[in-house]
Scaffold this motif. Structure first.
Motif, PDB file in Angstrom:
ATOM      1  N   VAL A  45      -9.646 -12.477  -0.866  1.00  0.00           N
ATOM      2  CA  VAL A  45     -11.498 -13.624  -0.538  1.00  0.00           C
ATOM      3  C   VAL A  45     -12.137 -12.907   0.817  1.00  0.00           C
ATOM      4  O   VAL A  45     -11.295 -11.912   1.494  1.00  0.00           O
ATOM      5  N   ARG A  46     -13.353 -12.709   1.122  1.00  0.00           N
ATOM      6  CA  ARG A  46     -13.952 -12.033   1.892  1.00  0.00           C
ATOM      7  C   ARG A  46     -14.799 -13.050   2.892  1.00  0.00           C
ATOM      8  O   ARG A  46     -14.780 -14.556   2.022  1.00  0.00           O
ATOM      9  N   PRO A  47     -15.269 -12.903   4.275  1.00  0.00           N
ATOM     10  CA  PRO A  47     -15.722 -13.562   4.672  1.00  0.00           C
ATOM     11  C   PRO A  47     -17.001 -13.958   3.710  1.00  0.00           C
ATOM     12  O   PRO A  47     -18.319 -13.155   2.886  1.00  0.00           O
ATOM     13  N   GLY A  48     -17.273 -15.086   3.614  1.00  0.00           N
ATOM     14  CA  GLY A  48     -18.971 -16.009   2.534  1.00  0.00           C
ATOM     15  C   GLY A  48     -18.948 -16.201   1.373  1.00  0.00           C
ATOM     16  O   GLY A  48     -18.866 -16.462   0.805  1.00  0.00           O
ATOM     17  N   GLY A  49     -17.366 -15.661   1.183  1.00  0.00           N
ATOM     18  CA  GLY A  49     -16.629 -16.029  -0.287  1.00  0.00           C
ATOM     19  C   GLY A  49     -15.593 -16.192  -0.265  1.00  0.00           C
ATOM     20  O   GLY A  49     -15.277 -16.345  -1.307  1.00  0.00           O
ATOM     21  N   GLY A  50     -14.969 -17.201   0.328  1.00  0.00           N
ATOM     22  CA  GLY A  50     -14.062 -17.985   0.222  1.00  0.00           C
ATOM     23  C   GLY A  50     -13.001 -17.691   1.051  1.00  0.00           C
ATOM     24  O   GLY A  50     -11.946 -18.718   1.383  1.00  0.00           O
ATOM     25  N   LEU A  51     -12.893 -16.936   2.256  1.00  0.00           N
ATOM     26  CA  LEU A  51     -12.187 -17.108   3.862  1.00  0.00           C
ATOM     27  C   LEU A  51     -12.352 -17.716   4.139  1.00  0.00           C
ATOM     28  O   LEU A  51     -10.653 -18.287   4.943  1.00  0.00           O
ATOM     29  N   GLU A  52     -13.285 -18.581   4.682  1.00  0.00           N
ATOM     30  CA  GLU A  52     -13.545 -19.772   5.392  1.00  0.00           C
ATOM     31  C   GLU A  52     -12.315 -21.023   5.097  1.00  0.00           C
ATOM     32  O   GLU A  52     -11.591 -21.428   5.779  1.00  0.00           O
ATOM     33  N   ASN A  53     -12.572 -21.726   3.714  1.00  0.00           N
ATOM     34  CA  ASN A  53     -11.762 -22.176   3.119  1.00  0.00           C
ATOM     35  C   ASN A  53     -10.834 -21.947   2.897  1.00  0.00           C
ATOM     36  O   ASN A  53      -9.825 -23.096   3.036  1.00  0.00           O
ATOM     37  N   ASP A  80       2.109 -22.975  14.913  1.00  0.00           N
ATOM     38  CA  ASP A  80       1.627 -22.609  15.921  1.00  0.00           C
ATOM     39  C   ASP A  80       0.708 -21.592  15.812  1.00  0.00           C
ATOM     40  O   ASP A  80       1.458 -20.178  15.571  1.00  0.00           O
ATOM     41  N   LEU A  81      -0.970 -20.938  15.326  1.00  0.00           N
ATOM     42  CA  LEU A  81      -1.809 -19.685  15.009  1.00  0.00           C
ATOM     43  C   LEU A  81      -2.613 -19.580  15.616  1.00  0.00           C
ATOM     44  O   LEU A  81      -3.293 -18.673  15.268  1.00  0.00           O
ATOM     45  N   SER A  82      -2.113 -20.004  16.532  1.00  0.00           N
ATOM     46  CA  SER A  82      -2.907 -19.138  17.856  1.00  0.00           C
ATOM     47  C   SER A  82      -2.847 -17.410  17.636  1.00  0.00           C
ATOM     48  O   SER A  82      -3.656 -16.895  18.108  1.00  0.00           O
ATOM     49  N   HIS A  83      -1.502 -17.039  17.737  1.00  0.00           N
ATOM     50  CA  HIS A  83      -1.353 -16.033  17.359  1.00  0.00           C
ATOM     51  C   HIS A  83      -1.500 -14.938  15.764  1.00  0.00           C
ATOM     52  O   HIS A  83      -1.142 -14.004  15.497  1.00  0.00           O
ATOM     53  N   PHE A  84      -1.998 -15.628  15.211  1.00  0.00           N
ATOM     54  CA  PHE A  84      -2.738 -15.343  13.723  1.00  0.00           C
ATOM     55  C   PHE A  84      -3.046 -14.693  13.656  1.00  0.00           C
ATOM     56  O   PHE A  84      -4.145 -14.507  13.211  1.00  0.00           O
ATOM     57  N   GLU A  85      -2.338 -13.675  12.256  1.00  0.00           N
ATOM     58  CA  GLU A  85      -3.507 -12.317  12.204  1.00  0.00           C
ATOM     59  C   GLU A  85      -3.944 -12.067  10.925  1.00  0.00           C
ATOM     60  O   GLU A  85      -2.811 -12.739   9.585  1.00  0.00           O
ATOM     61  N   PHE A  86      -4.911 -11.432  10.129  1.00  0.00           N
ATOM     62  CA  PHE A  86      -5.021 -11.331   8.292  1.00  0.00           C
ATOM     63  C   PHE A  86      -6.056 -10.148   8.795  1.00  0.00           C
ATOM     64  O   PHE A  86      -6.622  -9.625   9.634  1.00  0.00           O
ATOM     65  N   GLU A  87      -5.814  -9.218   7.540  1.00  0.00           N
ATOM     66  CA  GLU A  87      -6.349  -7.755   7.330  1.00  0.00           C
ATOM     67  C   GLU A  87      -7.346  -7.666   6.162  1.00  0.00           C
ATOM     68  O   GLU A  87      -7.082  -8.687   5.003  1.00  0.00           O
ATOM     69  N   GLY A  88      -8.600  -7.477   6.785  1.00  0.00           N
ATOM     70  CA  GLY A  88      -9.823  -7.071   5.540  1.00  0.00           C
ATOM     71  C   GLY A  88      -9.599  -5.990   4.549  1.00  0.00           C
ATOM     72  O   GLY A  88      -8.505  -5.053   5.269  1.00  0.00           O
ATOM     73  N   ARG A  89     -10.560  -5.960   4.065  1.00  0.00           N
ATOM     74  CA  ARG A  89     -10.527  -4.680   3.546  1.00  0.00           C
ATOM     75  C   ARG A  89     -12.040  -4.271   2.826  1.00  0.00           C
ATOM     76  O   ARG A  89     -13.014  -5.178   2.919  1.00  0.00           O
ATOM     77  N   LEU A  90     -12.244  -3.275   2.822  1.00  0.00           N
ATOM     78  CA  LEU A  90     -13.406  -3.030   2.534  1.00  0.00           C
ATOM     79  C   LEU A  90     -12.917  -1.905   1.148  1.00  0.00           C
ATOM     80  O   LEU A  90     -13.094  -0.892   1.090  1.00  0.00           O
ATOM     81  N   GLU A  91     -14.376  -1.403   0.719  1.00  0.00           N
ATOM     82  CA  GLU A  91     -14.309  -1.111  -0.350  1.00  0.00           C
ATOM     83  C   GLU A  91     -15.432   0.620  -0.538  1.00  0.00           C
ATOM     84  O   GLU A  91     -16.251   0.415  -0.647  1.00  0.00           O
ATOM     85  N   TYR A  92     -14.828   1.929  -0.697  1.00  0.00           N
ATOM     86  CA  TYR A  92     -15.520   2.696  -0.658  1.00  0.00           C
ATOM     87  C   TYR A  92     -16.303   2.566  -1.696  1.00  0.00           C
ATOM     88  O   TYR A  92     -17.821   3.839  -2.339  1.00  0.00           O
ATOM     89  N   SER A  93     -16.267   2.641  -2.905  1.00  0.00           N
ATOM     90  CA  SER A  93     -17.258   2.058  -4.579  1.00  0.00           C
ATOM     91  C   SER A  93     -18.357   1.862  -4.188  1.00  0.00           C
ATOM     92  O   SER A  93     -18.844   2.174  -4.623  1.00  0.00           O
TER      93      SER A  93
END
Length: 286
Positions: free
Chosen positions: A201-209, A224-237
């Motif tokens: 999901v993406r920001p504004g499209g379900g990521l927050e929930n 403790d999730l203070s150091h929790f990481e996640f990876e976004g994705r961009l579409e060249y298309s």
């Protein structure tokens, strides 16, 4: 953010030179990591009909761990499986392979795991499809034990190890385990178990929930999730530089630690075209 590239699995073919050229270009251009996702087998839909997923017997997939090991000897890239279908694999063997890759890449590897959708693969590999979620949950603990302890004893539901261990151990002890998925059960699993997350999901499209579900599950597990990481994705298309830059900005504001650009599904028919797209995106992302 750590900016990387998704290896164009389904469009790079079977040429070793394509792997070398893309990996070297990713490093030379200045991207930090290379990510790749996984399928062992594709089904023949002419015989089997609709399999319920986007890939078939005709879609090429390089094996991520072997490919990363090949590139680790040629580049200083970091690597991430995004994702590998963990429950299909023997856990001790997966632990050994991941430890070797971590050593070869000098500790620059994230093991992304998920449960997948392709029952055909599970059947062919002799693993019960219906138990894949439970297998993964137990698997995570076993992997971490094998990466951090000299001698491991486990007597679980799916794993049975008696006084055995890996040598050599990996650089990272343990190797970070990231989990992919978007269903509520997968998100709760991320909160309970994972070091990081590959969102669908993406920001504004379900990521927050989705992040809220992850945080709630973590709190219930006392994590403790203070150091929790996640990876976004961009579409060249999209071919829209302003839109891609805006999406990158939104991922950063959402707290993403990593970001990858995907050049698949953009009508690029050659390896050189994929590399040119990565060069085109570099001034915007790097």
């Amino acid at each position: 953010m750590n900016i990387g590239v998704i290896f164009p699995q389904t469009e790079a073919g079977g040429d070793r030179g394509a792997v070398r050229a893309i990996g070297q270009a990713v490093a030379d251009i200045g991207y930090a990591h290379l990510a790749a996702y996984d399928h062992v087998l594709g089904g023949d839909t002419a015989v089997l009909g609709d399999l319920g997923g986007p890939y078939t017997i005709d879609d090429p997939f390089r094996e991520p761990l072997l490919m990363f090991a090949y590139l680790a000897g040629r580049t200083n890239l970091a690597f991430a499986s995004s994702i590998l279908i963990g429950p299909q694999r023997q856990t001790a063997l997966l632990a050994k392979q991941a430890a070797e890759l971590d050593l070869l890449s000098d500790g620059r590897f994230r093991l992304g795991l998920g449960i997948g959708w392709n029952k055909l693969e599970y059947d062919a590999l002799g693993v019960p499809f219906e138990q894949r979620g439970a297998i993964l949950e137990e698997q995570v603990a076993v992997l971490r034990a094998l990466w951090t302890q000299r001698s491991v004893t486990v007597d679980g539901r799916f794993h049975h190890i008696r006084a055995a261990g890996l040598a050599p151990l990996p650089v990272q002890r343990p190797i970070p385990i990231w989990i992919g998925g978007h269903a509520p059960a997968a998100l709760r699993r991320v909160g309970r178990l994972a070091d990081g997350w590959f969102p669908m999901v993406r920001p504004g499209g379900g990521l927050e929930n989705a992040l809220e579900i992850i945080r709630e599950a973590a709190a219930e597990a006392g994590r403790d999730l203070s150091h929790f990481e996640f990876e976004g994705r961009l579409e060249y298309s999209t071919r829209d530089h302003d839109k891609i830059a805006e999406h990158a900005r939104r991922w950063g504001e959402a707290g993403a630690s990593h970001l990858s650009i995907n050049t698949m599904h953009a009508g690029l028919t050659t390896v050189d075209a994929h590399i040119a797209a990565l060069e085109e995106m570099a001034p915007i992302l790097l």
